[in-house]
Design a protein around this motif. Structure first.
Motif, PDB file in Angstrom:
ATOM      1  N   TYR A 110       0.829  -1.213   0.000  1.00 48.93           N
ATOM      2  CA  TYR A 110       0.000   0.000   0.000  1.00 48.93           C
ATOM      3  C   TYR A 110       0.859   1.256   0.000  1.00 48.93           C
ATOM      4  CZ  TYR A 110      -3.800   3.153   1.485  1.00 48.93           C
ATOM      5  OH  TYR A 110      -4.721   4.180   1.566  1.00 48.93           O
ATOM      6  N   PHE A 111       1.882   1.296   0.837  1.00 52.85           N
ATOM      7  CA  PHE A 111       2.666   2.539   0.855  1.00 52.85           C
ATOM      8  C   PHE A 111       3.824   2.540  -0.144  1.00 52.85           C
ATOM      9  CE2 PHE A 111       4.518   0.903   5.131  1.00 52.85           C
ATOM     10  CZ  PHE A 111       5.622   0.312   4.545  1.00 52.85           C
ATOM     11  N   ALA A 112       4.057   1.412  -0.825  1.00 51.98           N
ATOM     12  CA  ALA A 112       5.062   1.407  -1.890  1.00 51.98           C
ATOM     13  C   ALA A 112       4.442   1.750  -3.247  1.00 51.98           C
ATOM     14  CB  ALA A 112       5.734   0.039  -1.971  1.00 51.98           C
ATOM     15  N   MET A 113       3.130   1.536  -3.387  1.00 53.74           N
ATOM     16  CA  MET A 113       2.510   1.584  -4.716  1.00 53.74           C
ATOM     17  C   MET A 113       2.528   2.973  -5.340  1.00 53.74           C
ATOM     18  SD  MET A 113      -1.470   1.093  -3.582  1.00 53.74           S
ATOM     19  CE  MET A 113      -2.346   2.352  -2.622  1.00 53.74           C
ATOM     20  N   ASP A 114       2.632   4.041  -4.536  1.00 55.99           N
ATOM     21  CA  ASP A 114       2.626   5.391  -5.076  1.00 55.99           C
ATOM     22  C   ASP A 114       4.013   5.868  -5.513  1.00 55.99           C
ATOM     23  OD1 ASP A 114       0.048   6.285  -5.304  1.00 55.99           O
ATOM     24  OD2 ASP A 114      -0.113   6.905  -3.219  1.00 55.99           O
TER      25      ASP A 114
END
Length: 597
Positions: free
Chosen positions: A385-389
């Protein structure tokens, strides 16, 4: 008497201060003395334990000896040694694999890059397993020029197996009812509590994940040893192999004892050659990439929780959303930083904390600082979730990633307490005041609220992931439903952008920062690793200015009770896996099944 007591207390206080000052002085003195590097050397690495992913910025381990060897330490040391004319070869005692499949691949790649510079790499072991599975250790060794084993050893390259415990019936016997809901059928983190075996979806995902890993290992061994893949599969199916069988099968170059291997490598290196451990070599020569434009390195390692990262002074850590967010914020605000490498090694955790970190990745990009995410063992669920951006995502072929989904729930334990003759009476105001209570199941109204929460989180996750990965929501949702993927499959499905580790991430960071491919850069960790003297000061009460933007002040140090706390944490983790304790509500979490390799 009173005067005596005051004098005694003053003396004790003065001696305590002198002790601390002396300890700090010794630490500073020890860190300032750096021996030289021999002019002719063979690098040595003893892999008797898996490598650590990262050492906390507040670790005190270095004050009483060396910090634990990390994945980045080995990668950096081999990069530096590849360009160092003094280093003639590398000898590694392979007692175990460097770690998970992804960690093993990261270090394998570093060994292969070292060899590509014209340096020789030799692997030695007393035995590839004695009773246990050593396929991972051999897979690592297959990246070396030559592999030697003690004549009395065996080669237990017996394959890959995942073992998942299921405790539904055991919990029922105890009077405990697992009450969990998830989005959706592939979100298997809670199946250990709610099932007694693999569901069709759980089996499908696990077989695909394990099959992908197995294929990667077979290909790697075949490539390293000059064999055909079918030959490697046949050898694995025959294993455990006796030493002569392994030599005949070309898995070993010969049967030698440690002293014979080391003597041969020193002789090959030339007169006066000396052995030097990889960690000592790195300490003496320093890391590569220390001059030029700044590339920030931020670590997101551990199970995700709200608040500050939790770290004992000796290296144990858990990922606090506020701490990692502050580090990203610091890096983004630094005018010297041209890009950020975000190293992620997390199975997930709190949805809210994950979103806190994701927001800072987004803000860094909005501030003109490209972010390159590089995944370690896993970047799943909240970790994804926090890597996807990020601008680009790099994963190892064996990284466990994806798991785009959510679960929540509790254990209803009133049946268990009844067996013990314990009864709970409750007084509550508010229709849903007992929502999290383990004494009763959900009411229909409470179940409706739980479902609404899960639907909101799942919709948010999939919508944001589709936007970040630039694919239709419908396609993204087909890859989601809580399913985990290897990095290899994630690349094929568009969930990551490239395969590799630190070097690949650095290459993409240069590119994103519009720097030449061969530009010199300085990789700087955020937050900066504290010196042992600073950690001691923190333990004595210096806590920083508590600014939200002070990344160096966002890690809480454990008390002298740290060993007890850590032991309790281990017991709690086992309890969570077996269904004794309930995980956090709204959890984006994908625990890895026990891997035998």
């Amino acid at each position: 008497m009173k005067r005596f007591l005051i004098g005694a207390l003053a003396f004790i206080g003065a001696m305590s201060v002198l002790f601390v000052v002396g300890l700090v002085a010794l630490v500073v003195l020890a860190s300032s003395s750096r021996p030289s590097v021999p002019s002719n050397l063979v690098l040595e690495l003893d892999l008797s334990q898996p490598l650590a992913e990262n050492v906390s910025a507040d670790s005190l381990a270095g004050a009483f000896g060396e910090d634990p060897l990390t994945v980045r330490d080995v990668v950096d040391a081999l990069e530096k040694a590849g360009e160092d004319s003094r280093v003639k070869s590398l000898v590694v005692r392979v007692g175990t694999s460097p770690g998970s499949p992804a960690t093993t691949q990261e270090v394998r790649d570093a060994v292969k890059a070292f060899r590509a510079k014209g340096k020789k790499a030799i692997a030695y072991t007393d035995s590839f397993g004695e009773e246990g599975n050593a396929t991972g250790a051999y897979y690592f060794a297959s990246a070396f020029d030559e592999i030697y084993m003690q004549p009395s050893g065996s080669v237990n390259v017996i394959g890959l197996a995942f073992e998942t415990p299921f405790a539904r019936d055991a919990l029922a016997k105890l009077g405990v009812k697992p009450r969990f809901d998830k989005r959706y059928e592939f979100k298997n983190a809670v199946n250990s509590y709610t099932e007694q075996g693999y569901t069709p979806e759980h089996l499908l995902a696990t077989e695909r994940f394990a099959g992908s890993l197995y294929g990667q290992m077979v290909r790697g061994i075949a490539e390293g040893r000059g064999l055909k893949e079918e030959e490697v599969r046949a050898l694995i199916d025959r294993a455990p192999l006796l030493a002569p069988e392994a030599v005949d099968g070309k898995l070993l170059n010969g049967l030698l004892y440690r002293d014979e291997v080391y003597a041969a490598q020193k002789a090959a290196a030339g007169e006066g050659a000396e052995l030097l451990y990889v960690k000592k070599y790195l300490d003496r020569v320093g890391r590569p990439n220390t001059t030029g434009d700044t590339i920030a390195l931020v670590h997101g390692v551990g199970t995700i929780s709200r608040g500050r990262s939790d770290s004992s002074p000796f290296g144990e850590q858990a990922l606090g959303g506020d701490s990692v967010a502050a580090a990203l914020r610091k890096a983004a605000q630094d005018s010297q930083v041209k890009a950020i490498i975000f190293r992620v090694d997390s199975p997930g955790g709190s949805y809210v904390a994950s979103d806190t970190v994701r927001r800072e990745v987004q803000r860094a990009r909005e501030a003109g600082k490209p972010v390159i995410a590089t995944m370690g063992t896993y970047a799943a669920s909240g970790g994804y979730y926090f890597a996807m951006d990020a601008d680009k995502i790099v994963a190892q072929p064996g990284t466990l990633t994806g798991s785009i989904g959510v679960y929540t729930g509790k254990f209803v334990t009133n049946g268990f307490w009844e067996k013990l003759g314990v009864n709970f009476d409750t007084v509550a105001f508010g229709k849903n005041a007992t929502l999290a209570s383990t004494d009763a199941d959900y009411t229909p109204e409470q179940q409706a609220r739980v479902d609404a929460e899960l639907d909101r989180i799942y919709t948010d996750f999939t919508t944001r992931a589709a936007s970040a990965r630039k694919m239709p929501v419908e396609k993204l949702q087909g890859l989601a439903k809580g399913r985990v993927w290897t990095g290899e499959d994630a690349l094929e499905n568009g969930l990551v952008d490239a395969l590799g580790g630190y070097p690949k991430a650095l290459e993409l960071a240069r590119e994103a920062a519009k720097l030449p491919a061969d530009a010199k850069v300085r990789v700087e960790e955020y937050p900066r690793k504290k010196s042992p003297a600073e950690v001691l000061s923190s333990m004595l009460g210096e806590t920083g200015d508590n600014s939200d933007d002070d990344a160096s002040a966002t890690t809480s140090l454990s008390t002298p009770w740290a060993p007890l706390v850590e032991a309790t944490r281990v017991v709690h983790e086992v309890g969570v896996r077996m269904g004794v304790f309930a995980p956090e509500r709204g959890s984006l979490h994908a625990p890895m099944p026990q891997t035998r390799w």
